[in-house]
Design a protein around this motif. Structure first.
Motif, PDB file in Angstrom:
ATOM      1  N   SER A 283     -31.316  22.410 -31.071  1.00 35.46           N
ATOM      2  CA  SER A 283     -30.218  23.000 -31.849  1.00 35.46           C
ATOM      3  C   SER A 283     -29.003  23.189 -30.948  1.00 35.46           C
ATOM      4  O   SER A 283     -29.137  23.697 -29.836  1.00 35.46           O
TER       5      SER A 283
ATOM      6  N   THR B 233     -24.425  17.003 -39.234  1.00 34.77           N
ATOM      7  CA  THR B 233     -25.101  17.357 -40.485  1.00 34.77           C
ATOM      8  C   THR B 233     -26.173  18.443 -40.278  1.00 34.77           C
ATOM      9  O   THR B 233     -26.261  19.386 -41.045  1.00 34.77           O
ATOM     10  N   LYS B 234     -26.989  18.320 -39.167  1.00 32.61           N
ATOM     11  CA  LYS B 234     -28.092  19.273 -38.994  1.00 32.61           C
ATOM     12  C   LYS B 234     -27.873  20.262 -37.853  1.00 32.61           C
ATOM     13  O   LYS B 234     -28.720  21.117 -37.594  1.00 32.61           O
ATOM     14  N   GLY B 235     -26.790  20.115 -37.133  1.00 35.12           N
ATOM     15  CA  GLY B 235     -26.531  21.032 -36.011  1.00 35.12           C
ATOM     16  C   GLY B 235     -27.440  20.787 -34.821  1.00 35.12           C
ATOM     17  O   GLY B 235     -27.709  21.690 -34.044  1.00 35.12           O
ATOM     18  N   GLU B 236     -27.945  19.531 -34.655  1.00 36.67           N
ATOM     19  CA  GLU B 236     -28.855  19.228 -33.533  1.00 36.67           C
ATOM     20  C   GLU B 236     -28.241  18.207 -32.572  1.00 36.67           C
ATOM     21  O   GLU B 236     -27.583  17.261 -33.014  1.00 36.67           O
TER      22      GLU B 236
ATOM     23  N   HIS C 214     -24.499  11.894 -35.142  1.00 36.10           N
ATOM     24  CA  HIS C 214     -24.232  12.293 -36.527  1.00 36.10           C
ATOM     25  C   HIS C 214     -25.127  13.438 -36.980  1.00 36.10           C
ATOM     26  O   HIS C 214     -24.721  14.243 -37.815  1.00 36.10           O
ATOM     27  N   ASP C 215     -26.330  13.544 -36.402  1.00 32.20           N
ATOM     28  CA  ASP C 215     -27.220  14.674 -36.710  1.00 32.20           C
ATOM     29  C   ASP C 215     -26.599  16.017 -36.313  1.00 32.20           C
ATOM     30  O   ASP C 215     -26.921  17.054 -36.889  1.00 32.20           O
ATOM     31  N   THR C 216     -25.760  15.965 -35.271  1.00 32.45           N
ATOM     32  CA  THR C 216     -25.115  17.205 -34.830  1.00 32.45           C
ATOM     33  C   THR C 216     -24.206  17.730 -35.944  1.00 32.45           C
ATOM     34  O   THR C 216     -24.143  18.935 -36.205  1.00 32.45           O
TER      35      THR C 216
ATOM     36  N   LYS D 163     -34.882  16.709 -29.807  1.00 34.00           N
ATOM     37  CA  LYS D 163     -33.772  17.326 -30.533  1.00 34.00           C
ATOM     38  C   LYS D 163     -33.713  18.810 -30.197  1.00 34.00           C
ATOM     39  O   LYS D 163     -34.744  19.485 -30.160  1.00 34.00           O
TER      40      LYS D 163
END
Ligand SMILES: [Zn+2]
Length: 487
Positions: free
Chosen positions: A474, A456-459, A452-454, A472
């Motif tokens: 990018s 929202t945060k692109g990671e 889910h971080d991918t 993590k």
């Protein structure tokens, strides 16, 4: 860990497949490389090319696998490439007398004793047919080359039992057209064929093998070139007989007469340092065993087997052999072609020092040395292959954490954007833990998870195989990260 554990993982993960496994009664001694096995082999051969062939400016060829009878008259294979056999007079079972004697006495028996000696030893020890206890016939000879007929007339030919005969056959042509100077290494990677009697050691003694062979042609009067000096301080793992190796500087080994000259010292250094630096074996697991007069061929001036310590004992990977001018002289005599070359203003017939590498066995050793088994937190077993990134067939697995919320589409997009430039593997089936476990067993160094971080945060999360640590990265920089972690 033992041989079976390593072979189980290798077969489960698609490194090795028993040839024609779908068919009953397929003969032993043939193996196929599966998808991961092919990739591992390609990587390994590239390491060999870069660290030996290119580094020493050798000439590489790829010769035909089928060669006419005359070539093997010249090489001596037609008369000498034989194994001893005995047959049961009752049930016709076939055995190698040296192996029967070895099993009875519990110590190695040379494979090149005179036939009468085998008969004597069989009798002395009361050895009979293992199946029906009947008496065995006297020792006979079996030629291990695969015979073929060319064209409708069936002209006698053979599948080559070693790649180097192609190099020797091409030598006069290569020397002239490539305008070569001595000393010069000639290299070849390819298949060789040996009709082994009853191969039993699984993948370690097979009938179709990959070899990577190097034949260094040189003038025996001119072996002290400056380029050989880089080797003088290197410690070779020399052993005399079946004992632990003693680290010996190349210069000291030459002074003590264990190695005849600087040229041979240099090539022994090249091959041992290849297994240490490129392949990653430790010095204490390697030995250069000096062959005795009984073991080495009659034309050989000095010979070493490069052996590696494994779960099945010391395993020969490379035959290092000073073959004198035997090969070029014989090919010149039988072919009628002049093999003399002009070098430094004089005509000579070059001598040959050979590094004959068994590729399949080297790959087995890489898998065995990478094999790890640990208890996991739930009391189960965690098995993984700790392959170095320079040989690992797949660099990274790309996984969506779950196959919903668009994570799978994003993971596939990432995979497709990078898969032409890196060796990647996409997997979305089963729990993330199971996917990690499969990747670890296949020896994949990194797993990249889209979570889910991918979104929202692109990671993305990158997990390391050996210590399972995570970081993590990018998603836009994943290509650069993989590039930096390629070797
Ligand atoms: Zn029998």
């Amino acid at each position: 860990m033992n041989y079976e554990d390593v072979m189980n993982v290798a077969q489960r993960r698609g490194y090795l497949i028993k040839s024609a496994e779908a068919y009953p009664n397929t003969p032993a001694g043939f193996w196929d490389y599966g998808p991961l096995g092919v990739a591992l082999k390609n990587r390994y051969v590239e390491l060999w090319r870069r660290n030996l062939v290119k580094r020493d400016e050798m000439v590489e060829i790829d010769a035909a696998q089928i060669m006419p009878r005359a070539v093997f008259v010249a090489s001596g294979h037609l008369s000498n490439f034989t194994d001893p056999i005995v047959v049961c007079g009752n049930c016709r079972s076939l055995y190698r007398p040296d192996k029967l004697i070895e099993e009875r006495l519990g110590h190695p028996t040379p494979e090149n004793l005179p036939d009468e000696k085998y008969d004597e030893l069989l009798k002395e020890n009361g050895i009979r047919c293992a199946k029906c206890k009947a008496e065995l016939t006297g020792t006979k000879r079996f030629n291990m080359m695969f015979k073929l007929g060319i064209g409708p007339q069936g002209d006698e030919a053979y599948l080559r039992p070693e790649t180097c005969q192609g190099i020797f056959a091409d030598f006069p042509y290569l020397f002239k057209t490539q305008r070569l100077k001595l000393p010069k290494g000639f290299a070849q990677f390819g298949k060789s064929f040996r009709n082994e009697i009853a191969p039993r050691q699984g993948v370690l003694r097979v009938r179709e093998i990959y070899q990577a062979e190097i034949e260094v042609c040189f003038d025996p009067e001119n072996v002290s070139l400056p380029k050989f000096d880089v080797a003088s301080g290197f410690e070779l793992s020399i052993s005399k007989g079946d004992v632990e190796p003693v680290p010996t500087k190349v210069s000291d080994a030459i002074a003590a007469g264990a190695i005849p000259n600087k040229l041979i010292g240099y090539y022994l250094y090249l091959i041992q340092s290849f297994y240490e630096d490129a392949v990653g074996l430790s010095k204490s697991d390697i030995r250069l065993r000096t062959l005795t007069d009984v073991e080495k061929a009659f034309y050989s001036k000095v010979a070493f087997d490069l052996e590696v310590r494994t779960s099945v004992g010391w395993l020969e990977l490379v035959a290092c052999n000073y073959r004198s001018d035997y090969d070029l002289k014989r090919h010149s005599e039988v072919s009628g072609t002049d093999y003399m070359v002009e070098d430094n203003g004089k005509k000579i017939l070059p001598h040959i020092f050979e590094l004959s590498m068994g590729v399949d066995r080297s790959l087995y050793v890489i898998l065995e040395k990478a094999y790890r088994s640990e208890k996991d937190s739930k009391g189960g077993e965690r098995v993984y292959l700790s392959l170095r990134p320079n040989v690992a067939p797949i660099q990274a697995g790309i996984f969506p954490l779950v196959s919903k919320d668009g994570l799978d589409a994003e993971a596939e997009r990432l995979y497709n954007s990078l898969r032409m430039d890196y060796d990647l593997f996409y997997d979305e089936s089963g729990s993330i833990g199971r996917r990690y476990a499969r990747a670890d067993e296949a020896g994949i160094p990194f797993c990249v998870t889209v979570d889910h971080d991918t979104m929202t945060k692109g990671e993305v999360t990158v997990r390391q195989r050996d210590d399972r640590s995570q970081e993590k990265v990018s998603k836009d920089k994943l290509g650069e990260w993989l590039k930096a972690h390629r070797l």
